[in-house]
Design a protein around this motif. Sequence first.
Motif, mmCIF file in Angstrom:
data_model
loop_
_atom_site.group_PDB
_atom_site.id
_atom_site.type_symbol
_atom_site.label_atom_id
_atom_site.label_comp_id
_atom_site.label_asym_id
_atom_site.label_seq_id
_atom_site.Cartn_x
_atom_site.Cartn_y
_atom_site.Cartn_z
ATOM 1 N N UNK A 16 -23.575 -39.151 18.544
ATOM 2 C CA UNK A 16 -22.490 -40.078 18.219
ATOM 3 C C UNK A 16 -23.080 -41.393 17.694
ATOM 4 N N UNK A 17 -24.130 -41.875 18.350
ATOM 5 C CA UNK A 17 -24.827 -43.065 17.871
ATOM 6 C C UNK A 17 -25.407 -42.843 16.474
ATOM 7 N N UNK A 18 -25.979 -41.666 16.271
ATOM 8 C CA UNK A 18 -26.563 -41.350 14.972
ATOM 9 C C UNK A 18 -25.492 -41.393 13.878
ATOM 10 N N UNK A 19 -24.319 -40.862 14.190
ATOM 11 C CA UNK A 19 -23.216 -40.869 13.226
ATOM 12 C C UNK A 19 -22.800 -42.308 12.896
ATOM 13 N N UNK B 87 -23.159 -44.072 9.205
ATOM 14 C CA UNK B 87 -21.991 -44.579 8.482
ATOM 15 C C UNK B 87 -22.172 -46.052 8.098
ATOM 16 N N UNK B 88 -22.808 -46.806 8.991
ATOM 17 C CA UNK B 88 -23.067 -48.217 8.675
ATOM 18 C C UNK B 88 -24.118 -48.355 7.578
ATOM 19 N N UNK B 89 -25.206 -47.611 7.690
ATOM 20 C CA UNK B 89 -26.326 -47.762 6.767
ATOM 21 C C UNK B 89 -26.032 -47.179 5.383
ATOM 22 N N UNK B 90 -25.455 -45.973 5.353
ATOM 23 C CA UNK B 90 -25.302 -45.257 4.086
ATOM 24 C C UNK B 90 -23.985 -45.543 3.383
ATOM 25 N N UNK B 91 -22.958 -45.899 4.164
ATOM 26 C CA UNK B 91 -21.633 -46.061 3.563
ATOM 27 C C UNK B 91 -21.031 -47.444 3.805
ATOM 28 N N UNK B 92 -21.737 -48.288 4.553
ATOM 29 C CA UNK B 92 -21.304 -49.675 4.769
ATOM 30 C C UNK B 92 -19.901 -49.746 5.383
ATOM 31 N N UNK B 93 -19.579 -48.786 6.230
ATOM 32 C CA UNK B 93 -18.257 -48.774 6.843
ATOM 33 C C UNK B 93 -18.195 -49.774 7.996
ATOM 34 N N UNK B 94 -17.103 -50.505 8.138
ATOM 35 C CA UNK B 94 -16.943 -51.394 9.295
ATOM 36 C C UNK B 94 -16.735 -50.586 10.564
ATOM 37 N N UNK B 95 -17.012 -51.195 11.697
ATOM 38 C CA UNK B 95 -16.907 -50.477 12.974
ATOM 39 C C UNK B 95 -15.485 -49.992 13.237
ATOM 40 N N UNK B 96 -14.488 -50.732 12.787
ATOM 41 C CA UNK B 96 -13.103 -50.322 12.994
ATOM 42 C C UNK B 96 -12.837 -48.970 12.335
ATOM 43 N N UNK B 97 -13.320 -48.801 11.108
ATOM 44 C CA UNK B 97 -13.123 -47.542 10.387
ATOM 45 C C UNK B 97 -13.944 -46.423 11.033
ATOM 46 N N UNK B 98 -15.178 -46.743 11.427
ATOM 47 C CA UNK B 98 -16.004 -45.742 12.110
ATOM 48 C C UNK B 98 -15.325 -45.298 13.400
ATOM 49 N N UNK B 99 -14.712 -46.238 14.113
ATOM 50 C CA UNK B 99 -13.990 -45.894 15.335
ATOM 51 C C UNK B 99 -12.847 -44.936 15.057
ATOM 52 N N UNK B 100 -12.158 -45.112 13.926
ATOM 53 C CA UNK B 100 -11.072 -44.198 13.551
ATOM 54 C C UNK B 100 -11.630 -42.806 13.258
ATOM 55 N N UNK B 101 -12.800 -42.753 12.613
ATOM 56 C CA UNK B 101 -13.450 -41.463 12.370
ATOM 57 C C UNK B 101 -13.741 -40.758 13.694
ATOM 58 N N UNK B 102 -14.327 -41.494 14.624
ATOM 59 C CA UNK B 102 -14.704 -40.902 15.907
ATOM 60 C C UNK B 102 -13.490 -40.451 16.691
#
Length: 254
Positions: free
Chosen positions: A72-75, A79-94
């Motif tokens: 989960x940490x790796x994901x 997402x932050x490094x390769x796609x510059x997604x904000x944590x809010x969006x990453x949280x929605x993915x998770x």
Amino acid sequence: MAERASDVVPSSAATSHSDRGRMNIGQVLDVLRPDFGGITIPKIRFLEDKGLIKPERTPAGYRKFSVADVERLRYILRMQRDHYLPLKVIGEHLEAIDRGLEPPPIEAVVPTVPTVALNSDGLPSAESFARRSDVRLSRRELIKIAEISEELLAQLEQFGLISPRPGTGHYDTDALVIAQTARELADFGFEPRHLRAFKTAADREVGLVEQVVAPLKRGRDSAAQGRVADAVSEIAALSVRLHATLVKNGLHGA
């Protein structure tokens, strides 16, 4: 390229640690640093504070991470490094992954639903009847993915064609397929009230299947339940095949 839940594969280092039990935060750093050189203990604690990871705690308060926690940490880090997604969006993915969905492509605004397996002729197989999806869609997601209106969904519910899972406000993949099919039939002038006839016919077929398997349900051995489930799946697939072929034959003869 879009990340998928299925893309997250435990690393060999993480697997070796899992064989010996859960990892402490220092071991997690050792696993992740080859791919994410900037990872630090404060960073991991920050992601935990944001609710994106939830490692177990020992009675003494120490964090213990499972392989799933590490992936989960790796994901998150990818997402932050390769796609510059904000944590809010990453949280929605998770949150979508936790509900059995696939995370959306980076350019999409809603999760996508795994493909429903069908036979080569387009008819559901016995395996598809036995398979139970753990996908849970909100009302907004169902409307968005099925590309229907709130009004059409309300009518489908009114005529008993779609309903949320009992005890929840979520819809499953069956509801999605019904909604999409109703939308496509609407292009030919079918309204939800017309589709009630299909529901009535389906209820009759379900009643016939239940009559046939009723004697099997009276079995007392531990394998009886499995035999009932197998029989229901096989009969259901055969009944759908018969129904579809009768409709096709009737139309050809019209």
